[in-house]
Design a protein around this motif. Structure first.
Motif, PDB file in Angstrom:
ATOM      1  N   ALA A  14       6.616  -6.935  -1.425  1.00 19.51           N
ATOM      2  CA  ALA A  14       6.335  -5.802  -0.547  1.00 19.51           C
ATOM      3  C   ALA A  14       5.197  -4.991  -1.140  1.00 19.51           C
ATOM      4  N   ALA A  15       4.631  -4.135  -0.319  1.00 17.26           N
ATOM      5  CA  ALA A  15       3.623  -3.186  -0.776  1.00 17.26           C
ATOM      6  C   ALA A  15       3.780  -1.909   0.016  1.00 17.26           C
ATOM      7  N   ALA A  16       3.477  -0.786  -0.620  1.00 15.51           N
ATOM      8  CA  ALA A  16       3.521   0.513   0.060  1.00 15.51           C
ATOM      9  C   ALA A  16       2.268   1.282  -0.324  1.00 15.51           C
ATOM     10  N   LYS A  45      -0.483  -5.676  10.262  1.00 19.56           N
ATOM     11  CA  LYS A  45       0.305  -6.790  10.802  1.00 19.56           C
ATOM     12  C   LYS A  45       1.278  -7.372   9.777  1.00 19.56           C
ATOM     13  N   CYS A  46       1.341  -6.784   8.595  1.00 20.32           N
ATOM     14  CA  CYS A  46       2.233  -7.292   7.547  1.00 20.32           C
ATOM     15  C   CYS A  46       3.588  -6.577   7.622  1.00 20.32           C
ATOM     16  N   GLU A  47       4.631  -7.320   7.910  1.00 25.15           N
ATOM     17  CA  GLU A  47       5.953  -6.716   8.047  1.00 25.15           C
ATOM     18  C   GLU A  47       6.487  -6.160   6.735  1.00 25.15           C
ATOM     19  N   THR A  48       5.992  -6.654   5.617  1.00 27.96           N
ATOM     20  CA  THR A  48       6.477  -6.194   4.315  1.00 27.96           C
ATOM     21  C   THR A  48       5.574  -5.110   3.709  1.00 27.96           C
ATOM     22  N   ALA A  49       4.698  -4.546   4.528  1.00 24.07           N
ATOM     23  CA  ALA A  49       3.849  -3.446   4.075  1.00 24.07           C
ATOM     24  C   ALA A  49       4.327  -2.138   4.686  1.00 24.07           C
ATOM     25  N   ILE A  50       4.451  -1.119   3.862  1.00 27.93           N
ATOM     26  CA  ILE A  50       4.764   0.234   4.309  1.00 27.93           C
ATOM     27  C   ILE A  50       3.484   1.047   4.191  1.00 27.93           C
ATOM     28  N   LEU A  51       3.069   1.674   5.282  1.00 23.76           N
ATOM     29  CA  LEU A  51       1.791   2.376   5.316  1.00 23.76           C
ATOM     30  C   LEU A  51       1.996   3.821   5.744  1.00 23.76           C
ATOM     31  N   THR A  52       1.481   4.753   4.946  1.00 29.32           N
ATOM     32  CA  THR A  52       1.511   6.167   5.323  1.00 29.32           C
ATOM     33  C   THR A  52       0.088   6.712   5.327  1.00 29.32           C
ATOM     34  N   SER A  53      -0.095   7.844   5.967  1.00 27.81           N
ATOM     35  CA  SER A  53      -1.438   8.327   6.316  1.00 27.81           C
ATOM     36  C   SER A  53      -1.984   9.368   5.337  1.00 27.81           C
ATOM     37  N   HIS A  54      -2.104   8.976   4.062  1.00 27.28           N
ATOM     38  CA  HIS A  54      -2.652   9.833   3.009  1.00 27.28           C
ATOM     39  C   HIS A  54      -1.945  11.194   2.994  1.00 27.28           C
ATOM     40  N   GLY A  80       6.987 -12.005  -6.075  1.00 31.91           N
ATOM     41  CA  GLY A  80       7.999 -11.138  -5.477  1.00 31.91           C
ATOM     42  C   GLY A  80       7.877  -9.677  -5.866  1.00 31.91           C
ATOM     43  N   ALA A  81       6.861  -9.337  -6.660  1.00 28.52           N
ATOM     44  CA  ALA A  81       6.690  -7.962  -7.112  1.00 28.52           C
ATOM     45  C   ALA A  81       6.322  -7.037  -5.949  1.00 28.52           C
ATOM     46  N   VAL A  82       6.507  -5.744  -6.195  1.00 33.55           N
ATOM     47  CA  VAL A  82       6.187  -4.700  -5.214  1.00 33.55           C
ATOM     48  C   VAL A  82       5.005  -3.892  -5.744  1.00 33.55           C
ATOM     49  N   ILE A  83       4.013  -3.649  -4.881  1.00 36.42           N
ATOM     50  CA  ILE A  83       2.838  -2.861  -5.243  1.00 36.42           C
ATOM     51  C   ILE A  83       2.898  -1.516  -4.536  1.00 36.42           C
ATOM     52  N   ILE A  84       2.674  -0.416  -5.293  1.00 33.61           N
ATOM     53  CA  ILE A  84       2.632   0.931  -4.728  1.00 33.61           C
ATOM     54  C   ILE A  84       1.278   1.540  -5.054  1.00 33.61           C
ATOM     55  N   ASN A  85       0.621   2.121  -4.049  1.00 31.91           N
ATOM     56  CA  ASN A  85      -0.646   2.808  -4.312  1.00 31.91           C
ATOM     57  C   ASN A  85      -0.681   4.151  -3.601  1.00 31.91           C
ATOM     58  N   THR A  86      -0.586   5.226  -4.402  1.00 33.52           N
ATOM     59  CA  THR A  86      -0.741   6.582  -3.873  1.00 33.52           C
ATOM     60  C   THR A  86      -1.938   7.261  -4.540  1.00 33.52           C
ATOM     61  N   ALA A  87      -2.826   6.463  -5.154  1.00 30.27           N
ATOM     62  CA  ALA A  87      -3.959   7.018  -5.907  1.00 30.27           C
ATOM     63  C   ALA A  87      -5.232   7.015  -5.062  1.00 30.27           C
TER      64      ALA A  87
END
Length: 312
Positions: free
Chosen positions: A253-255, A270-279, A225-232
Motif C-alpha cells: 500500500a501507499a499513502a 486508479k490504484c486501489e491500494t493507494a490512499i490519497l489526500t489533498s496536501h 509488501g511494504a507500505v510507503i507514506i509520504n507527507t513531506a
C-alpha cells in the motif's frame, strides 16, 4: 498604496492580529482568489510592483518572480519547507525569507500516523465496500508488529519515530545529517532501511539530491509488501513508478498527502491500494492557526527591520 500579498490558498485574515496590525499601518492586503497553488505567472501578477511583503504558500518563488516584484522586501513562508523558494535569487534581490518550521510539525506527524494506520488496517477500502452493501471481514496488520523506517529525522520525522514507538513498533531511521539517533531508534543506511522496513515514511527536504529518491530502482529494493507514506514533498517519489509497484504487488500500500503536481491527476488515482489526500498535513485547526499567526508575525517583524535598515 503599498500592499501585502497572502498567496497561500487558505488563510484566515479576519482573525489574525498581526495582519490587522499591518492594515492599521496603512498596507493593503491582496489574497489568492484561486483556492489552489499559484503558478509562476499568477504569482507575478498578484505581486505587481507595489508589494512589500508576502505570506507565501508553496508556489514557485523564482528569479523571475523576484525580479518582477521590485518593492518586495520580505517573504514569510506559512510552513516549514523552502524548496519552492530560490533563496539565492532572494538574496541577490535583497529579500528576507522567513518560515515557521515548528508550527506544522505535530499536525503533519499526526496525519502521517493516521495514514499509516489507515493503510495497514485497510480502512478506506473497507469503508467503500460497506457503503456498497458488503460486509467484508478485512484482515489488516498491527502497527506494533511492523518495523518502521523513517527517512529524515527532522522535526516531523522525530515525532513520527516517537509515536511509532508508543505503538510498540521497532523503528529504524536514515538521515545523512544525523550522527546521534533518538533513544531506541537504529540509524541505518538507506539500502538497509529499504530492504528491511515494513513501513517507510518520508520526512526529508526536497532538492536536486532527493528528487525521486524513491525511483523505480529503489522501489524494487523495498521489502515486498511494504507500505510507503509520504507527507513531506511530492518530488521525493516517482509517482509513475510507485503506481507500477502497487499494481504489481511489490508494495502492499501507499499513502500520499503530497504530489509533484497539485491538484493531482496521475496514475495513482486508479490504484486501489493507494490512499490519497489533498496536501492537508498542516491543516489541523490548532496547528494552522499557530502557523498563520507566526507567519504574519514574522512578516510584520521583517518589514519593521527592513524599514529600520532603510532609514539607517
Amino acid at each position: 498604496m503599498s500592499k501585502v500579498v497572502i498567496s497561500t490558498s487558505s488563510f484566515d485574515t479576519d482573525n489574525n492580529p498581526h495582519i490587522q496590525d499591518l492594515t492599521k499601518k496603512g498596507l493593503g492586503i491582496a489574497s489568492n482568489s484561486y483556492g489552489r497553488k499559484l503558478t509562476e505567472d499568477e504569482v507575478i501578477a498578484l505581486l505587481g510592483d507595489d508589494t512589500v511583503g508576502m505570506v507565501a504558500g508553496i508556489e514557485p518563488l523564482t528569479e523571475r518572480v523576484f525580479a518582477s516584484a521590485r518593492s518586495l522586501k520580505v517573504v514569510s513562508r506559512c510552513g516549514s519547507g523552502l524548496d519552492s523558494v530560490d533563496l539565492a535569487a532572494a538574496k541577490r534581490h535583497g529579500i528576507t525569507v522567513l518560515n515557521t518550521p515548528e508550527a506544522p510539525a505535530q499536525a503533519v506527524a499526526e496525519l502521517t500516523m493516521a495514514l499509516m494506520l489507515a493503510a495497514l488496517r485497510q480502512v478506506p477500502t473497507t469503508d467503500k465496500l460497506v457503503r456498497m452493501g458488503q460486509w467484508p471481514r478485512t484482515q489488516g496488520r498491527l502497527l506494533a508488529a511492523q518495523r518502521v523506517g523513517v527517512i529524515g529525522l527532522g522535526r516531523v520525522g522525530r515525532r513520527v519515530a516517537r509515536l511509532c514507538q508508543a505503538f510498540e513498533s521497532t523503528v529504524m531511521a536514515h538521515d545523512t545529517y544525523v550522527r546521534e539517533s533518538p533513544e531506541g531508534v537504529e540509524l541505518v543506511t538507506l539500502e538497509k532501511l529499504l530492504a528491511e522496513a515494513d513501513v517507510i515514511s518520508l520526512h526529508l527536504t526536497y532538492d536536486a539530491a532527493t528528487h525521486h529518491l524513491l525511483n523505480k530502482e529503489n522501489l524494487a529494493r523495498v521489502k515486498r509488501g511494504a507500505v510507503i507514506i509520504n507527507t513531506a514533498r511530492g518530488g521525493l517519489i516517482d509517482e509513475t513508478a510507485l503506481a507500477e509497484a502497487l499494481n504489481s504487488g511489490q508494495l502492499g500500500a501507499a499513502a500520499l498527502d503530497v504530489f509533484e503536481e497539485e491538484p493531482y491527476r496521475g496514475p495513482l488515482l486508479k490504484c486501489e491500494t493507494a490512499i490519497l489526500t489533498s496536501h492537508i498535513g498542516s491543516l489541523a485547526r490548532e496547528s494552522r492557526q499557530r502557523m498563520e499567526w507566526e507567519a504574519a508575525d514574522n512578516l510584520l517583524r521583517g518589514l519593521i527591520e527592513a524599514r529600520a535598515m532603510e532609514n539607517g
